[in-house]
Design an enzyme around this catalytic site. Structure first.
Site, PDB file in Angstrom:
ATOM      1  N   CYS A 128      50.746 100.133  15.725  1.00 28.25           N
ATOM      2  CA  CYS A 128      51.032 100.935  16.926  1.00 28.25           C
ATOM      3  C   CYS A 128      51.363 102.367  16.507  1.00 28.25           C
ATOM      4  O   CYS A 128      51.617 102.636  15.335  1.00 28.25           O
ATOM      5  CB  CYS A 128      52.213 100.355  17.693  1.00 28.25           C
ATOM      6  SG  CYS A 128      51.908  98.771  18.496  1.00 28.25           S
TER       7      CYS A 128
ATOM      8  N   HIS B 251      55.640 103.916  22.726  1.00 25.87           N
ATOM      9  CA  HIS B 251      55.252 102.972  21.668  1.00 25.87           C
ATOM     10  C   HIS B 251      53.857 102.436  22.035  1.00 25.87           C
ATOM     11  O   HIS B 251      53.723 101.432  22.725  1.00 25.87           O
ATOM     12  CB  HIS B 251      56.277 101.849  21.597  1.00 25.87           C
ATOM     13  CG  HIS B 251      56.139 100.949  20.430  1.00 25.87           C
ATOM     14  ND1 HIS B 251      57.226 100.459  19.738  1.00 25.87           N
ATOM     15  CD2 HIS B 251      55.058 100.441  19.798  1.00 25.87           C
ATOM     16  CE1 HIS B 251      56.815  99.685  18.761  1.00 25.87           C
ATOM     17  NE2 HIS B 251      55.484  99.635  18.796  1.00 25.87           N
TER      18      HIS B 251
ATOM     19  N   THR C 292      62.280 103.749  17.241  1.00 24.53           N
ATOM     20  CA  THR C 292      61.407 102.574  17.318  1.00 24.53           C
ATOM     21  C   THR C 292      60.892 102.229  15.929  1.00 24.53           C
ATOM     22  O   THR C 292      61.062 102.992  14.977  1.00 24.53           O
ATOM     23  CB  THR C 292      60.234 102.792  18.296  1.00 24.53           C
ATOM     24  OG1 THR C 292      59.650 101.523  18.625  1.00 24.53           O
ATOM     25  CG2 THR C 292      59.144 103.681  17.705  1.00 24.53           C
TER      26      THR C 292
END
Lengths: 205, 167
Positions: free
Chosen positions: B38, B55, B33
């Site tokens: 985040c 995530h 990712t």
């Protein structure tokens, strides 16, 4: 397209027209901004609008307060950003190969001038909010992964909806797309100003 | 579980785990990712060669919780549930790694949301007794991360600043 959509499109096209004039004057060359995307998106899709790439992009972000709050991002492919800096610095394209203070300053100033023209025109096109104007923060230069940039743009929303309104314009210089554009993500108050008869796009009830 | 049964909030090895999503893989493969503010929460079960990657976007669900990967509290619980389901055991001996939580713009006043995400995950994992064996958090840049499902090693590339490994 609903009357609400038509009204919204007209407002953003008005913003793009004024921003085109500002960009052309700033560059000293024919330049236009055109509205490429104007839509409500689930947050996951909004995070991917800059594409998914291991190649870094450059950009300038401005937090906007006032009649239509939100976050405005000028974003470009790295090469396109450096080429834009060359144009502004009146150097042959390809002269800039890295981001020094001068190149950053040129792009930051572009974001300031074009972004403010864009949003001021949008404010002026709003019946109820035009008088309040906008209050932009100083632009912040960044160079990062496109998904990380969009994620950070989304996270700047004071109240994060599951669905967001997103407007994206593309720059053309001498009629040619240059891989550079503006992304505007209004916050909840901004959406309310832009869509006075619409529900909060994050309200799923 | 067949691919047709996989809910859109769950990614598999080889997929990029989207914002608010959870990736689960067992046996081999890589979960990937990109994160900015985040946080990529990695849970790894070494004995079972299984890994989860959430995530995480916000520190608390405050009763919302959908999709569960979006919030720190629901992301930990759901990743553990999916891992238990993947390995077929009711108890797990897992370790955690955290990546992300950057402050990319600095427009927000108070504690930046990225830092809040990291703090929330540290608190929740601590309460559950799950050791955090590695972290690359904070700063002003986004990160690309890849989790090796077999070893639990996390490779982290910070934008413009090179690559590090959390073994």
């Amino acid at each position: 397209m609903t009357p609400n959509d038509n009204r919204l499109a007209a407002i953003f096209h008005h913003g793009a027209a004024d921003a085109s004039s500002a960009l052309a004057k700033w560059l000293g060359r024919p330049a236009t901004l055109s509205v490429e995307r104007l839509e409500t998106l689930p947050i996951e899709e909004a995070a991917a609008v800059m594409g998914s790439s291991e190649t870094l992009i450059c950009g300038c972000a401005m937090r906007i307060d006032g009649a239509i709050g939100g976050l405005l991002l000028l974003a470009a492919d790295d090469d396109a950003g450096l080429s834009l800096a060359d144009t502004l610095l009146e150097r042959p394209s390809g002269t800039s190969t890295s981001w020094g203070d001068l190149e950053r300053s040129a792009v930051v100033e572009t974001a300031n001038i074009v972004g403010c023209a864009y949003l001021n025109a949008i404010c002026a096109a709003l019946d109820s909010a035009g008088a309040d104007g906008i209050l932009p923060s100083p632009p912040v230069f960044l160079r990062d992964f496109p998904e990380s940039v969009m994620e950070a743009v989304l996270m700047e929303q004071p109240v994060l909806s599951d669905i967001v309104l997103l407007a994206r314009t593309e720059f053309r210089i001498d009629g040619t797309p240059i891989g550079c554009g503006l992304v505007f993500l209004p916050d909840a108050a901004g959406v309310a100003a832009l869509l006075p008869t619409a529900r909060d796009p994050g309200d799923s009830t | 579980m067949t691919s047709a049964d996989v809910p859109p909030t769950v990614a598999r090895a080889g997929d990029s785990v989207a914002i608010g999503q959870i990736g689960i893989a067992k046996g081999s493969g890589v979960l990937r990712t990109f994160v900015g503010s985040c946080v990529g929460l990695v849970l790894h079960v070494r004995s079972q060669r299984a890994a989860g990657l959430a995530h995480v976007m916000l520190p608390a669900s405050n009763g919302r919780g959908t999709p569960p990967g979006k919030y720190a509290d629901t992301a930990v619980a759901e990743t553990l549930r999916l891992l238990r389901e993947a390995v077929g055991e009711s108890t797990l001996a897992c370790t955690a790694k955290l990546v992300g939580g950057a402050t990319m713009f600095g427009f927000q006043s108070g504690t930046p949301i990225g830092e809040q995400n990291v703090l929330a995950l540290e608190q929740i994992l601590g309460d559950l007794g799950i050791p955090i064996t590695g972290r690359i958090c904070g700063g002003r840049h986004g990160r690309r991360l890849a989790v090796d499902v077999i070893t639990g090693t996390v490779t982290v590339e910070t934008a413009g600043q090179g690559t590090e490994t959390l073994a």
